[in-house]
Each structure stands twice: as structure tokens, then as C-alpha cells.
Scaffold this motif. Sequence first.
Motif, mmCIF file in Angstrom:
data_model
loop_
_atom_site.group_PDB
_atom_site.id
_atom_site.type_symbol
_atom_site.label_atom_id
_atom_site.label_comp_id
_atom_site.label_asym_id
_atom_site.label_seq_id
_atom_site.Cartn_x
_atom_site.Cartn_y
_atom_site.Cartn_z
ATOM 1 N N GLY A 171 0.799 -1.215 0.000
ATOM 2 C CA GLY A 171 0.000 0.000 0.000
ATOM 3 C C GLY A 171 0.832 1.265 0.000
ATOM 4 N N PHE A 172 2.117 1.156 0.395
ATOM 5 C CA PHE A 172 2.983 2.331 0.383
ATOM 6 C C PHE A 172 3.339 2.758 -1.038
ATOM 7 N N ALA A 173 3.059 1.921 -2.030
ATOM 8 C CA ALA A 173 3.373 2.280 -3.421
ATOM 9 C C ALA A 173 2.607 3.518 -3.863
ATOM 10 N N GLU A 174 1.410 3.693 -3.352
ATOM 11 C CA GLU A 174 0.575 4.833 -3.740
ATOM 12 C C GLU A 174 0.614 5.964 -2.716
ATOM 13 N N ALA A 175 1.545 5.875 -1.767
ATOM 14 C CA ALA A 175 1.622 6.901 -0.723
ATOM 15 C C ALA A 175 2.149 8.218 -1.279
ATOM 16 N N GLU A 176 1.721 9.301 -0.666
ATOM 17 C CA GLU A 176 2.235 10.636 -0.986
ATOM 18 C C GLU A 176 3.440 10.922 -0.096
ATOM 19 N N ILE A 177 4.531 11.343 -0.703
ATOM 20 C CA ILE A 177 5.713 11.713 0.073
ATOM 21 C C ILE A 177 5.506 13.121 0.619
#
Length: 342
Positions: free
Chosen positions: A272-278
Motif C-alpha cells: 500500500g505504500f506504493a501509492e503513498a504521498e511523500i
Amino acid sequence: MDIAIVGAGLMGRLLGWRLTDAGHRVTLFERSEPNEPGSAAHVAAAMLAPMSELPDSDPAIFEMGTASLKVWPQWLTTLDVPHGLDGAIAVAHRTDVALLETFERVLRARSDEPPKRLDRAGLNDLEPGLASAFTGGLFLPREGWIDNRALLAALENRCGEIRYAQCVDLDGDPLWRRRRPSFDAWVDCRGADGDEPGLRGVRGEVVRLHAPEVALTRPIRLMHPRYQLYVAPRGDHEYVVGATQIESDSRTGVSVRSALELLSAAFSLHTGFAEAEILALDLGLRAAFDDNVPRVHWRDGVLRVNGLYRHGFLVAPAVVAQAVQAIEHPESSGCTSQSMAG
């Protein structure tokens, strides 16, 4: 007493709060601007992890951390700061299971409350988001996290008067007592900016992410041959991800290598971190002595409180208690020149 504290990071603010609450008048001098925080506490993952630190830290850290965990719940409730004290979880990918087993053996040998082994079902009960990638893990009781920035903000108006953009040189000017306002006690909480013999800076680099597809509620540690990745929740699907520990006092930006390692490891922990916003790539410069144990001692008429290394949030209440004792009862505090371990 009128007390001056130089440095308005975690230790300066907590100490100012406790001294103010005890009836003292406190003034903090902070070199940074209000909207440009420079302390390592602003960047930190702020994990309360006495067990996780056992393999690589002095026994004094575990003792101070355990004592501090008895204090934090009341403090955080009083300050209304988001936090979690539901334990932490350590996991490893199949190729690194031996590292997790070694970690477990060390904890069982050094702790009276050993970690609990989790199979996939047990892991799913605690953190369902991890069960698809890992067959099991370790549950570490008595661990947790604090919203570091919320804590610093909550202390802003409780720790005394903060005078921003004020650089006080406690060591370079031999006449500093005559040239600055008179106080009953001066306290040095400058961290890595302090001029303490044997003090060094250690870089820590983190990435802050907003990940709507991730729903972790506890701190997670991922075993790896080169580092231990940690993911600390902040609520509202925000996370602090870190691992790097670099023996350097450089304040240059986060390297591409560090950013790639952190992001890749986070993705391997939870897709799910693949689509996270930095949200940010941050670094903090932690102050440490050779033994990585904090010290509270008087030198040249100034109480020096420094060397919290990566354990600042974990041991802060214990360090604050010793500092308050040293200020209010210097003749009986035992803080003449000894470390916290002494």
C-alpha cells in the motif's frame, strides 16, 4: 527560581514544562526561527522502544526507558498528545528470518518480559495489513509511539517563554554571565550544537508518508542485513519511515541512496505504500557520547543535559527528573560530572 534553558527542542521544552509546573520562571533561548524548527525532535519517529533497543544499547537505556514508560501515559494525557502504547511488532522476509531469530534470542536473554511469537493468524489479529506478506513475527509489549510534532506544539505555551532566533554562546565567551540577563540557573539543552567534550553528531534520515491504503496502528520493525527499517504511525494514515544511522554531523539533504532504501523497504513491508504521498524527506542530527548514554552534569556553572542519541523520546522523563533534581537540589543531586549510567 529564574531559570534559563538554551535550546527549545524536546529536552528543553519538557524540562521547561516541568520546571514551570513546579513554580519556577523559565526562559528558553532558541537559535531557530519559529517556523524553521531545527531540532532532531521535530524529525524523529518518536518510538518508545526499550525492548527493541536492548541488543544495541547500554543496559542503562533499558532501565531509563522502562522508568519513563511509567510516566509518559500521564504526561501525554495531560498534554492531549496522540500516542499509542499497544506494543510493537518485528517482522522479517523469508530470506532474513535468521535475523529475526537472533533478535528474539537476544531479547529473551536480556529481558524479564520476552517477546511473544506470532504466527500468521496472530499477526493478522494485531496488524491485518502485514499478514499477506509475512508468515509471522514478534510482538514486543511495553512499546509504542508518540506524535512528536504534536508534543512539541503542545509544549509551546507550557514550557515558559521561548525567545526564538536567540543564539547564546555558553562556552566561547568567558564573560557570558556578565553580558547576558541574570538567571539563578543556566541549562544547556542544545543537543548536537552543544560544545561538550566527546559529543558527536549522528545523522538520522526519515521519510514522512501519507498512505491511505495502509492501516498500521503499531510501530513496525523490519529486519534487514544492512538496517532495521521502522515504520511509526501518526494517525490519519500518516507514517514516519526511517532506518539510516550515519556517523556524520553533516546537515546536507537526504541522499538518493537513503531515500531509495527507505521507500523500497517500506513497499516491501506493505504494498500500500506504493501509492503513498511523500510529505517530506527529513534529517535530524542526534547528539551522542561514546557510550550513547545521556549525561546530566554541571560544568562551568551550567547544567549540561545532552547525549540522548536516538533514545530521546524513550528516556526523556527519566532525564528530565534527574535534571530537575540537579537544579532544585544541586548539593544532593549527584550530578557533578557523572553520566546517567553512573
